[in-house]
Design a protein around this motif. Structure first.
Motif, PDB file in Angstrom:
ATOM      1  N   GLY A 315       0.831  -1.198   0.000  1.00 41.28           N
ATOM      2  CA  GLY A 315       0.000   0.000   0.000  1.00 41.28           C
ATOM      3  C   GLY A 315       0.866   1.248   0.000  1.00 41.28           C
ATOM      4  N   MET A 316       0.425   2.249  -0.761  1.00 43.88           N
ATOM      5  CA  MET A 316       1.183   3.502  -0.842  1.00 43.88           C
ATOM      6  C   MET A 316       0.218   4.671  -0.948  1.00 43.88           C
ATOM      7  N   GLY A 317       0.673   5.833  -0.472  1.00 44.24           N
ATOM      8  CA  GLY A 317      -0.143   7.037  -0.548  1.00 44.24           C
ATOM      9  C   GLY A 317       0.063   7.752  -1.874  1.00 44.24           C
ATOM     10  N   ILE A 318      -1.036   8.031  -2.564  1.00 44.79           N
ATOM     11  CA  ILE A 318      -0.931   8.724  -3.854  1.00 44.79           C
ATOM     12  C   ILE A 318      -0.427  10.147  -3.655  1.00 44.79           C
ATOM     13  N   GLU A 319      -0.867  10.802  -2.571  1.00 43.38           N
ATOM     14  CA  GLU A 319      -0.383  12.161  -2.308  1.00 43.38           C
ATOM     15  C   GLU A 319       1.132  12.176  -2.112  1.00 43.38           C
ATOM     16  N   ARG A 320       1.644  11.196  -1.391  1.00 41.47           N
ATOM     17  CA  ARG A 320       3.087  11.180  -1.120  1.00 41.47           C
ATOM     18  C   ARG A 320       3.875  11.016  -2.417  1.00 41.47           C
ATOM     19  N   ILE A 321       3.444  10.110  -3.261  1.00 43.68           N
ATOM     20  CA  ILE A 321       4.147   9.913  -4.521  1.00 43.68           C
ATOM     21  C   ILE A 321       4.043  11.159  -5.393  1.00 43.68           C
TER      22      ILE A 321
END
Length: 348
Positions: A315-321
């Motif tokens: 899982g990853m944050g779209i905002e962070r990327i």
């Protein structure tokens, strides 16, 4: 000159007449069809015509009168149409080059979301979705979050209130898109290879690095003989496609209730290329995701035999990327709808 000759002369004049202004139109009216015009004068002379000729001469005068009136109406319509066209501006010139319409702005989160989906679709992942208002089972319990488990404190949850005002503990706004994973596994049959982008909600104070509404994309791959190496290769390929071919990843041991073993995923800082800068805090690495092998208990909770199937999740944050990709330093810019910020992405 007889009346008949005069009628023929006037008919010839009227047929040859051309008008280009309202003044000329008024002069035409005064000359031919006004009370003192030529047609009226000829009608007054009709009584001087012998009785036996009066009928034929009268018909000629009526022809002259009708012609004069029809021409007057025709000229009036032409001048009105010309005036309307002039007021409306120049007509359409098909020889002119096309004026390009300006492109709108695609939100940076949309741009990155589309890119993430594109990368994983090429690796055989499909896109799955689920409800944002969720039950405790799919959001927590099925993922190894028992009641009073310390891991629940990691996520400040928005619980839904009943109509009476009491908090309904088993209904909430999802805190991650992992609820889609549990629904897939519970209601389907392996193999699964899906990503789940969507909005999530956490009761956090809004700041430059945190928000109560943000976006995640999670991935799930469950099949026979899935290994940790499959997870590493998948995320390595994603990092190279998203951040550049020179990107490298590293995995740091971590803990998540629903994966075992678990790892945090770091990628080489694409700004300094691993040399160290303010973005990566001079470490040369930036964190992009959490991941791990799906815990056998989670598979069992969802009705999948952990002796036959294994899998990994991430899982990853779209905002962070997005912030890393475009060098954005304030998370609040994504939701403020400031056109000065959005216009930076026009035509992208």
């Amino acid at each position: 000159m007889s009346i008949t000759e005069r009628v023929k002369e006037l008919i010839s004049e009227i047929e040859k007449s051309t008008l280009s202004s309202s003044d000329e139109l008024e002069a035409f009216r005064m000359r031919y069809i006004s009370r003192k015009g030529a047609v009226t004068e000829l009608f007054e002379q009709l009584k001087t015509v012998p009785q036996e000729e009066r009928r034929a001469v009268g018909q000629e005068l009526n022809t002259l009168k009708n012609l004069a009136q029809s021409r007057f109406q025709e000229f009036t319509a032409q001048l009105e149409a010309a005036a309307a066209s002039e007021a409306a501006g120049p007509g359409l010139d098909l020889t002119l080059p096309v004026v390009p319409n300006p492109y709108g702005s695609i939100h940076p989160l949309t741009l990155v979301r589309r890119r993430i989906i594109e990368i994983f679709e090429r690796m055989g992942f499909n896109v799955a979705d689920g409800p944002e208002i969720e039950t405790d089972w799919y959001n927590f319990s099925a993922l190894n979050f028992p009641d009073n488990h310390p891991a629940r404190e990691m996520q400040d949850t928005f619980f839904i209130e009943k109509s009476t005002g009491a908090v309904q503990d088993d209904v909430l706004l999802r805190t991650h898109t992992s609820n889609v994973q549990t629904r897939l596994m519970e209601h389907g049959k392996p193999p699964f290879r899906s990503i789940m982008p969507g909005r999530v909600f956490r009761n956090e104070a809004i700041s430059a690095r945190a928000h109560c509404v943000f976006h995640q994309v999670e991935g799930l791959y469950v099949d026979k003989n899935v290994s940790f190496k499959d997870l590493k290769d998948t995320l390595y390929h994603f990092a190279k496609e998203m951040f550049g071919k020179d990107s490298r990843i590293r995995l740091r041991p971590s803990y998540f209730p629903f994966t075992e073993p678990s790892a945090e995923i770091d990628v080489t800082c694409f700004i300094c290329k691993g040399k160290g800068c303010n973005v990566c805090k001079h470490t040369g690495w930036v964190e992009i995701a959490g991941s791990g092998m799906v815990d056998p208990q989670v598979l069992q909770n969802c009705g999948i035999d952990p002796e036959e199937y294994t899998g990994f999740a991430f899982g990853m944050g779209i905002e962070r990327i997005t912030m890393l990709r475009y060098g954005i330093k304030d998370l609040r810019l994504f939701t403020e709808n400031d056109v000065r910020f959005l216009r930076q992405f026009e035509g992208a």
